[in-house]
Design a protein around this motif. Sequence first.
Motif, PDB file in Angstrom:
ATOM      1  N   ARG A   1       0.805  -1.221   0.000  1.00  0.00           N
ATOM      2  CA  ARG A   1       0.000   0.000   0.000  1.00  0.00           C
ATOM      3  C   ARG A   1       0.840   1.275   0.000  1.00  0.00           C
ATOM      4  O   ARG A   1       0.309   2.357  -0.185  1.00  0.00           O
ATOM      5  CB  ARG A   1      -0.915  -0.002   1.236  1.00  0.00           C
TER       6      ARG A   1
ATOM      7  N   ARG B   1      -7.452  -0.719   0.460  1.00  0.00           N
ATOM      8  CA  ARG B   1      -6.983  -2.005  -0.055  1.00  0.00           C
ATOM      9  C   ARG B   1      -6.730  -2.932   1.122  1.00  0.00           C
ATOM     10  O   ARG B   1      -6.431  -2.510   2.227  1.00  0.00           O
ATOM     11  CB  ARG B   1      -5.697  -1.826  -0.859  1.00  0.00           C
TER      12      ARG B   1
ATOM     13  N   ASP C   1      -4.991  -5.046   3.731  1.00  0.00           N
ATOM     14  CA  ASP C   1      -3.657  -4.974   4.322  1.00  0.00           C
ATOM     15  C   ASP C   1      -3.097  -6.379   4.431  1.00  0.00           C
ATOM     16  O   ASP C   1      -3.656  -7.245   5.085  1.00  0.00           O
ATOM     17  CB  ASP C   1      -3.746  -4.337   5.713  1.00  0.00           C
TER      18      ASP C   1
END
Length: 350
Positions: free
Chosen positions: A79, A147, A149
Amino acid sequence: MSYETGRRFQPFTFVVDQAKVQEICQALHDPNPIYRDAAAARAAGYARIPAPPTFLNSSIQTLIIGVNPVDSLGISRRRALHAGQDYEYHAMPCVGDRLTGQTTLTEVTRKSGRSGDIVFLTLETRFTRDDELVAVVRNRVAERLGRRDDGPGPSSTASAETSPGSSAGTASGAASGAASGPILAPSSAALADGDAPDSPNASEGVRDPVIASAAQARALADNHTLRPRSFSPTRVDIAWYMVASYDLNPIHVDEPFARAAGFPSVIGQAMIPMGHLAAGLVDAAGLARLRALRGDFVRPVFPDEILHLHARLAGRDEQAGGVSLTWRLNATGPEGQDRVRGEAVTWHGD
């Protein structure tokens, strides 16, 4: 997740090692003798061999205290995008220097992009030598929100505008080999000089005349351009830089991991074209005249694509004792779109 500006991370101390300087130069195919030969370094005004411009980065502390600020902030490797890198030079670090770094989270902003919200963080590291400021390095990180993790790990530094896809990688690191600091074995000790990647190198072509004096700087035409250069980062180059910079993110070598992170293939570090751009400026102006370097990482760097490097004079500032030049920098892909865009400042004294 919320972040507190002003947060300071654990300081770290290391000694600049010749082996690590060599690794970075090999990763960038930079043949400048001042990074290898003590006599050439002395001729350039250095008592010892200097490090190249993109050598310093906050990621160095990973090797010394086991964690870097991005890890401490809990951002997943899938990320965290490397949005850019800034350098302010007060002196150039040299082999044998014992440096101390202190990183602070100085800025947090939020932006909406095509793939969702993104939080931009600026991590500023001040490097000192015997309490004298050597450089200020700002690592700009973008965290993609929304998103899944995948857990903590070494930070990804993929660069992007606002969507997945841009170059990844932490910047250059430094190893130490003197008794006065932690001893860190060179990570690529098994790779001999002859094993360095053999790809087209932008730094090995025809060189620009050196802009040494203020008179030469003043004589430059408006919009003066340095000789354009081109190079193509291979997968070996990307892996070599991964080793040289202590960037162990699998996004650079693991295809399934890269695809799971939203990329069509493994991606290269944006610090590779930024390092090539810096090398061109050093060839044209000299390392000691470089005062600032900035790069915005706007699109991904993919293996084997041809990248074109451009530097254009964008401003001239007369000051007491000399003249300051501002350069616009671009690294573009084969379709003409920027991978890296930025600027640099050089100083030319009377």
